[in-house]
Design an enzyme around this catalytic site. Sequence first.
Site, PDB file in Angstrom:
ATOM      1  N   GLY A   1       0.826  -1.203  -0.024  1.00 46.88           N
ATOM      2  CA  GLY A   1       0.238  -0.071  -0.094  1.00 46.88           C
ATOM      3  C   GLY A   1       0.838   1.116   0.083  1.00 46.88           C
ATOM      4  O   GLY A   1       1.838   1.328   0.772  1.00 46.88           O
TER       5      GLY A   1
ATOM      6  N   ASP B   1      -0.707   4.673  -6.844  1.00 50.73           N
ATOM      7  CA  ASP B   1       0.908   4.213  -6.270  1.00 50.73           C
ATOM      8  C   ASP B   1       1.554   5.681  -6.815  1.00 50.73           C
ATOM      9  O   ASP B   1       2.433   6.125  -6.093  1.00 50.73           O
ATOM     10  CB  ASP B   1       1.173   3.202  -6.693  1.00 50.73           C
ATOM     11  CG  ASP B   1       0.749   2.007  -6.134  1.00 50.73           C
ATOM     12  OD1 ASP B   1      -0.376   1.833  -6.543  1.00 50.73           O
ATOM     13  OD2 ASP B   1       1.401   1.578  -5.130  1.00 50.73           O
TER      14      ASP B   1
END
Lengths: 340, 340
Positions: A47, A232
Amino acid sequence: MALPVITYTAGRLKVLDQTRLPGTAEMVELGDLDSVVHAIKTLMVRGAPLIGVTAAYGVCVALLPLTESAQARERAPRVLARLGASRPTAVNLFWALERMERVVASLPERGWREALEEEAVAIHRETKAQDAALAAHGMELLTQGARVITHCNTGPLATGGQGTALGVLIEANRTLGGLHVYVDETRPRWQGAQLTTWELANHQVPHTLMVDAAAATLMRQGNIHSVWVGADRIAANGDTANKIGTYALALAARHHGVPFHVVAPTSTVDLELDDGAGIPIEERDAEEVAAPRGLALAPQGTVVWNPAFDVTPADLIDAIVTELGVFRGPRFDLRSALAG
Amino acid sequence: MALPVITYTAGRLKVLDQTRLPGTAEMVELGDLDSVVHAIKTLMVRGAPLIGVTAAYGVCVALLPLTESAQARERAPRVLARLGASRPTAVNLFWALERMERVVASLPERGWREALEEEAVAIHRETKAQDAALAAHGMELLTQGARVITHCNTGPLATGGQGTALGVLIEANRTLGGLHVYVDETRPRWQGAQLTTWELANHQVPHTLMVDAAAATLMRQGNIHSVWVGADRIAANGDTANKIGTYALALAARHHGVPFHVVAPTSTVDLELDDGAGIPIEERDAEEVAAPRGLALAPQGTVVWNPAFDVTPADLIDAIVTELGVFRGPRFDLRSALAG
């Protein structure tokens, strides 16, 4: 939101080993730089925001055992380089390392350990505060009883706070009520099947798991309110790198007129990139596809293309939700938006 | 094309157990009706044309042990019903069973066993001949060195002949040369990862395996010539039911201007259906997604939506390749086309 995804107390960094969820929820101590790099590479922690937080604490773990600040300053470049090389796509990693680097550059002789720790703790604290703001802003785009689709995992496990896209959905279900979340399993690493379903169950959010390739048909059957994903890395024009499969999902959403929303803190925005063409895409091991978890599927020696991420062009994104508020497409100018 | 996918000799039906490929290639005898139904349900044999061939032989396996034709006629309805209920979507199954039913209806008293066997063998032989015609017609749409994408498995394993879509690609590589086939792994059952890669390796066709959700990004990177899939049922207007994920692939192909081709014998066309809305879509067990091959991914009790197929609307299909020739979109009128 009391999941112990990451803790740092008395100089000891512990993380929840996410590769063993949902079967086993175990905290693992990352006692040295090698352990931290290994944990990031193997997706024990993953994450984008959580990778940033972990790397910041990782700098502390690597440098605090040294005896004086001069040694720490000397060692720091190698530590920062190794952490920076652990995963190439998530920009939060580099953002966090740059913050730590600035502290290293002006490290006091006395209290230098505390200075490093304070910055890492601040990064973690700010990430949590950002998550709360993301949830508040994102909810504006939802309604009671909305049926939504999400990809990968963007909950508390992805940030160490309350999450990005999934944080919005969990909060919306708590306050608006009646959400139903359709979860892409998210091949090849199954973050949807293993982590997102687990978090939604923990937070009592009704949900249904499906293979990634079923999402388009679900949208065709109608009655899907919106699609929610994390990021991301986001370029200045809004082009967004996220888990492989996000682009296909965005194409299907646009075809069916389903709004497509990206949720990420502004630390995910890379203003050095005009657009998504410059985002490096990590390619991972062939085994994740050919023999996942040791399950030999393809014949030995089969050539595999295993990109971990893809880039969704900004014109397929209806809104980017940040801690500063909601930016709406079809065009984004994040350089101007974040200039203040 | 010498793979022993299915054999019927001296009243004994044997099939290659496709669930154990590529690790183990073993022929299994299906000695009674239960075994045949089980083999179809569990995907030991799969692929719409092969399911049809297997069911036709299955009628023989079930009826030939009876002592006279009157008994066979009496037993036949139950046998046909059980085989017909084994999988709901592939129409070739019903087409083959209807042919066997017509033979049963006029079964002679002497030589009744031979009459049943002759029809089943004819269905198998015709399937092989159709495959050869599919390959010849389909090749018209390919060029030397083409980079193509395929989904699921549509090779010899899917028909008992030389295959449908994959048969075209194997033949094109043999005669035109230089093909490169990108193979979707095809969740949840991994027919792409396990069967298509194996067949392409057997036929020396260069190929690369990827997760289903990566295909859209591959098309975005350019240089993909066309997409090739089979079909489980095609409505009169060209709407096509095929393995889950086909629709998402067709959407991505259209967005990128990549031609999308369906390859199937006309026994796959269901002229009783005006369009795809009437095609029944099989939903399979939750475990295929939540715990594939016993690999516990999702938390116990997770609700799963697991449709085995989806429907691709005709307007996303550029060509339907049949043994009669190539029908080109954007509109198809298969009722008129097949009227002769």
